[in-house]
Write a protein that holds these residues in place. Structure first.
Motif, PDB file in Angstrom:
ATOM      1  N   ASN A 537       0.830  -1.215   0.000  1.00 51.61           N
ATOM      2  CA  ASN A 537       0.000   0.000   0.000  1.00 51.61           C
ATOM      3  C   ASN A 537       0.860   1.258   0.000  1.00 51.61           C
ATOM      4  N   GLU A 541       1.634   4.202  -3.540  1.00 52.44           N
ATOM      5  CA  GLU A 541       1.473   5.657  -3.554  1.00 52.44           C
ATOM      6  C   GLU A 541       2.821   6.373  -3.459  1.00 52.44           C
ATOM      7  N   ASP A 566      -5.565  -1.793   5.619  1.00 51.86           N
ATOM      8  CA  ASP A 566      -5.728  -0.430   5.112  1.00 51.86           C
ATOM      9  C   ASP A 566      -5.655   0.580   6.253  1.00 51.86           C
ATOM     10  N   THR A 569      -2.145   0.819   7.411  1.00 49.95           N
ATOM     11  CA  THR A 569      -1.357   1.623   6.473  1.00 49.95           C
ATOM     12  C   THR A 569      -1.479   3.104   6.796  1.00 49.95           C
ATOM     13  N   GLU A 570      -2.683   3.543   7.154  1.00 51.55           N
ATOM     14  CA  GLU A 570      -2.879   4.956   7.492  1.00 51.55           C
ATOM     15  C   GLU A 570      -2.093   5.333   8.748  1.00 51.55           C
ATOM     16  N   ARG A 573       1.507   5.693   7.674  1.00 48.19           N
ATOM     17  CA  ARG A 573       1.715   6.947   6.950  1.00 48.19           C
ATOM     18  C   ARG A 573       1.831   8.120   7.918  1.00 48.19           C
ATOM     19  N   ARG A 653      -9.165   9.730   3.793  1.00 55.60           N
ATOM     20  CA  ARG A 653      -8.110   9.734   2.788  1.00 55.60           C
ATOM     21  C   ARG A 653      -8.085   8.488   1.923  1.00 55.60           C
ATOM     22  N   THR A 654      -8.042   7.314   2.560  1.00 57.96           N
ATOM     23  CA  THR A 654      -7.894   6.089   1.788  1.00 57.96           C
ATOM     24  C   THR A 654      -9.081   5.829   0.873  1.00 57.96           C
ATOM     25  N   TYR A 655     -10.319   6.191   1.323  1.00 59.87           N
ATOM     26  CA  TYR A 655     -11.503   5.950   0.490  1.00 59.87           C
ATOM     27  C   TYR A 655     -11.553   6.917  -0.685  1.00 59.87           C
ATOM     28  N   LYS A 657      -8.951   8.263  -2.132  1.00 60.71           N
ATOM     29  CA  LYS A 657      -7.900   7.835  -3.061  1.00 60.71           C
ATOM     30  C   LYS A 657      -8.401   6.714  -3.957  1.00 60.71           C
ATOM     31  N   ARG A 658      -9.101   5.741  -3.387  1.00 57.52           N
ATOM     32  CA  ARG A 658      -9.647   4.647  -4.186  1.00 57.52           C
ATOM     33  C   ARG A 658     -10.698   5.149  -5.171  1.00 57.52           C
TER      34      ARG A 658
END
Length: 690
Positions: A537, A541, A566, A569-570, A573, A653-655, A657-658
Motif C-alpha cells: 500500500n 502511492e 488499510d 497503512t494509514e 503513513r 483519505r484512503t476511500y 484515493k480509491r
C-alpha cells in the motif's frame, strides 16, 4: 579432539624452532630430513591434481612453513658438519650416491641442480606470481561488473552472485599472497648456495686445523670429507626445495579448470591426429639421416599409428553423437499420440517460470546492451535497481533482457510478470529532443512522442545535438530513454513486484538490529502476508519503506487493536509524516486542494464494512460530480505549474484515493495527520458536489 588438532600445528612450529637452540642427534636429523622430502612429494602431487588454484588456498602459508622447516634443518646439519664432520646417514648416503667417488662430478651435479632450482623454476614462479597478482587485481572491477550484469539480467541469482564475488576476492588475496610467498622460495635458494660455500670453506679450515675432529687433517682429505658432507646436505635440502618450487610454479600457472590435469592434457595436447602425423613423419625423415635409425624409425611409426587410431576414435564419436541427436529428435516428435514437439513434463517445467521484469527489444537495439559495441544499457539497468533501493527501500527482482525477432528492429517492450505494460520505439543513432515549454525557436527533426509521458518530441542526429541543447531543448540518448521508461514502469508496479519472500528478507535485515521488535510483531500480531500488504500500500502511492524500523514499530503498536491492513497503512503513513512532508512540501507556502466537509461526510456515510474489508458505495451521479469538480481543481493547479495535492481528513483519505485513482492515477492524496506542524499550507480550491 578439535583442540588437540588446533594445538598440534602450533606445537610443531615451536618444536621446529627449538631445533635451532638444541642440536638434534643424527638419527633425529635423518628422520626430519626424510619427512622434509616426504612433504615435498605430497605437496607437489597435490599441486598437480588440484583442479584450480583456490583448491590450495592455504599454499602461501604452507610455503612459508616448509621453507622455515628446510632452512632450520640446513642450519642444524651445518652445525653437525662443521662441528663433527658427520651429519647422519641420510646426508652421507646422498653424497656418496651422487658423487660416485668423484668429487668434481658431485660438485657439478649439485651446482646444476641449484642453478636449475634458482634460475629456471624459482625465478619463473616468482615472475608468474607477480604478473598474475597484478592482472588479477586489475581485472577485479571488470569481473564485478560482469557479475552485476548477470545478476541484473537474471542469468544468476543472489546466492550465486555472492559466491562469485567471494571467489574473486579469494583469488585476489591468494595471488597477492603468492606474490609475496615466492620471495621465500627465492631466499631459500640463495641461502642454499651460501650455506654450501660456508660448509666447504669453513669445513676445510676446521678440518685442516683440527678444530672439528681434534686431529689436523691433510687439506686433500679435509676437502674430500667436507665436500662429500656438503654435497649430501645440499642435495637433501635442494630435492624438497625443487619439489616445492615446482609445486609453486604449477599452482600459479594453473588456469581454472573443472577437469583434472590428466584429462586436460589428453584433451588439449594429445587430441589432434594431425599433430601425431606430422611428428611421426618428421621422425621418419630424420631416420634417413645419420641419426640413430633404431630409435627414430620405431618412434615415427608408433606416432603415425597413434594418429590413425585417434582419428578413427574421433570419427566413431561423431557418428555416435549424430545418432544420439537423431534419436532425440525422433523421441521429441514421437510424444504421446505422435504429436510433434511434445516432451515429458520435466522438459517443459522451466517454461512455466514467469520473469518478474522483462525488457525485450528488436535486433536493431542489440548494440545498446553489447559492451563490445559501446552499449551501456546493462549498466544503466543495474543503476535502476540501486536507485530504487536507495530512494524507496524496495529490492526489485532481477531485470531480464533479451532480443525478440517478433518486434520491429527499433521497438522495445516492458513486461511485468509476463504481461506487457509499456513499450516504445527508438531510433538507435538519434537523440530525443523535448521542448520544456519555454523554447520558441524550432529545430528540424523527426516528430515522435516521448514513450512514458506521451509528450511531443523530435528525433535529431548527432550534429544537431549541441544546437538543440544551446536553444534550451532537453536532449537524451536512446539508452537513457529506455532506462527512464523502465524506471517509471517499475515505480508504478512496485506494489505488485513485492513478494512475501522479499518482505521476509527486509524483515530479516531489521531482525539483525531489532530482534525484540520483530519477535513482538511476528507471528503473534501479524503475518508476513499482512506486512506485505501494508508495504505494498505504501509503495503503490510512492511512499518509501526504507525506515522499516518505524514502520514495524507502528504496526506493533496498532496491530493489537485492528487487523485491517488499510487502517494500519494509514497509521504507518502518519508515523512517516516527516518524510512525506519533506517529499511533497518544500516551499514557504504550499498550495493544496481540500475536500468539502459535506463531501467527506457523504463519503463516510457510504462506507460499507465486509469480512473482506471496507469499500465505498456512492451513487453514480455523486461520483460523476466528484470527478468533474476534481478535474476542474486539478487543472487550475496544473495551469499554475503546481503539483496537485489533495488534503483530507485521516478517516477519509484512503476511500477518496480509491474513488479517484482510476480517473487521476498519479494524484497525491494526503491527510492532515501526515503533515508536519511547521509546514505552511494554503488551500486554493475545494472539491465539492454542490
Amino acid at each position: 579432539m578439535r583442540f588437540a588438532k588446533e594445538a598440534l600445528f602450533g606445537v610443531a612450529i615451536i618444536a621446529v624452532i627449538l631445533i635451532l637452540l638444541v642440536p638434534p642427534p643424527t638419527w633425529l636429523l635423518d628422520l626430519l630430513l626424510t619427512v622434509n622430502i616426504m612433504l615435498g612429494v605430497i605437496i607437489l602431487i597435490d599441486a598437480i591434481y588440484s583442479k584450480e588454484p583456490l583448491d590450495m588456498s592455504i599454499f602461501p602459508t604452507v610455503l612459508l612453513v616448509t621453507t622455515l622447516f628446510r632452512v632450520i634443518l640446513s642450519i642444524s646439519s651445518m652445525r653437525l658438519i662443521l662441528g663433527e664432520g658427520f651429519a647422519g646417514n641420510v646426508i652421507s648416503t646422498f653424497g656418496d650416491f651422487v658423487a660416485g667417488g668423484n668429487m668434481v662430478v658431485g660438485i657439478v651435479i649439485f651446482l646444476a641442480l641449484v642453478l636449475v632450482n634458482f634460475i629456471v623454476i624459482t625465478k619463473g614462479a616468482e615472475r608468474v606470481s607477480e604478473v598474475t597478482a597484478r592482472f588479477t587485481l586489475d581485472a577485479m572491477p571488470g569481473k564485478q561488473m560482469a557479475i552485476d550484469a548477470d545478476l541484473n539480467t537474471g542469468l544468476i541469482d543472489e546466492e550465486e552472485a555472492k559466491a562469485r564475488r567471494k571467489k574473486i576476492q579469494d583469488e585476489a588475496s591468494f595471488y597477492g599472497s603468492m606474490d609475496g610467498a615466492t620471495k621465500f622460495v627465492k631466499g631459500d635458494a640463495i641461502f642454499t648456495i651460501i650455506a654450501t660455500l660456508i660448509n666447504i670453506i669453513a669445513g676445510v679450515i676446521l678440518g685442516a686445523t683440527g678444530e672439528a675432529t681434534g686431529v689436523p687433517l691433510p687439506i686433500g682429505e679435509a676437502f674430500q670429507i667436507y665436500t662429500l658432507m656438503t654435497i649430501g646436505d645440499g642435495l637433501v635440502s635442494i630435492l624438497p626445495a625443487i619439489l616445492i618450487s615446482l609445486a609453486t610454479g604449477m599452482i600459479v600457472t594453473k588456469a581454472t579448470n573443472e577437469s583434472d590435469i590428466t584429462e586436460a592434457i589428453s584433451t588439449q595436447i594429445f587430441s589432434r591426429p594431425l599433430a601425431f602425423f606430422i611428428a611421426g613423419a618428421s621422425l621418419l625423415l630424420l631416420s634417413l639421416t645419420p641419426m640413430p635409425t633404431h630409435i627414430f624409425l620405431p618412434l615415427g611409426i608408433v606416432l603415425i599409428l597413434l594418429g590413425f587410431r585417434l582419428s578413427n576414435k574421433q570419427k566413431l564419436e561423431r557418428i555416435e553423437e549424430e545418432i544420439a541427436a537423431v534419436e532425440a529428435e525422433h523421441q521429441t516428435g514421437a510424444g504421446s499420440g505422435g504429436a510433434p514437439g511434445l516432451k515429458g513434463p520435466e522438459n517443459v517445467t522451466s517454461l512455466l517460470n514467469v520473469d518478474s521484469i522483462l525488457l525485450v527489444f528488436g535486433y536493431g537495439l542489440i548494440p545498446l546492451v553489447d559492451y563490445n559495441q559501446g552499449g551501456d544499457l546493462v549498466d544503466r539497468v543495474i543503476m535502476i535497481r540501486r536507485q530504487i533501493a536507495i530512494e524507496l527501500g524496495a529490492v526489485i527482482p532481477p531485470i531480464r533482457m533479451r532480443d525478440d525477432i517478433k518486434l520491429g528492429p527499433n521497438q522495445y517492450r516492458i513486461l511485468i510478470k509476463g504481461v506487457e505494460i509499456a513499450g516504445g520505439e527508438i531510433l538507435f543513432d538519434h537523440y530525443m529532443a523535448m521542448n520544456p515549454g519555454y523554447v520558441e525557436e524550432e529545430i528540424e527533426g523527426i516528430e515522435t512522442v516521448e514513450p512514458y509521458l506521451g509528450l511531443p518530441a523530435l528525433w535529431i542526429n548527432e550534429r544537431q545535438r549541441e544546437k538543440a541543447e544551446a536553444m534550451g531543448y532537453t536532449v537524451v540518448d536512446a539508452p537513457a530513454i529506455i532506462a527512464t521508461h523502465l524506471t517509471e514502469v517499475i515505480r508504478d508496479n512496485l506494489a505488485d513486484l513485492l513478494t512475501r519472500q522479499d518482505t521476509q528478507m527486509l524483515i530479516e535485515t531489521v531482525r539483525e538490529t531489532h530482534p525484540i521488535l520483530v519477535e513482538e510483531l511476528m507471528p503473534k500480531l501479524m503475518s508476513i502476508g499482512d506486512i506485505q500488504k501494508v508495504l505494498g500500500n505504501l509503495l503503490s502511492e510512492g511512499i518509501a519503506i526504507r525506515d522499516l524500523v518505524t514502520i514495524l514499530e507502528t504496526l506493533a503498536d496498532y496491530a493489537v487493536s485492528t487487523r485491517d491492513t488499510d487502517m494500519l497503512t494509514e497509521y504507518v503513513r502518519q508515523a512517516l509524516k516527516r518524510s512525506i512532508s519533506a517529499r511533497y512540501f518544500d516551499n514557504e507556502v504550499n498550495t493544496v486542494i481540500t475536500l468539502d466537509p459535506e463531501l467527506e461526510q457523504t463519503i463516510m456515510t457510504n462506507v460499507q464494512q465486509t469480512e473482506q474489508g471496507s469499500y465505498i458505495a456512492l451513487d453514480p451521479v455523486v461520483t460523476g460530480k466528484i470527478h468533474d469538480s476534481l478535474k476542474e481543481q486539478v487543472s487550475k493547479l496544473a495551469s499554475m505549474g503546481l503539483t496537485p495535492v489533495i488534503l483530507t481528513s485521516p478517516i477519509v483519505r484512503t476511500y477518496f484515493k480509491r474513488l479517484v485513482e482510476q480517473s487521476v492515477p498519479d494524484l497525491v492524496v494526503l491527510s492532515y495527520n501526515e503533515i508536519e506542524s511547521n509546514i505552511d499550507i494554503q488551500s486554493i480550491g475545494m472539491v465539492t458536489v454542490n
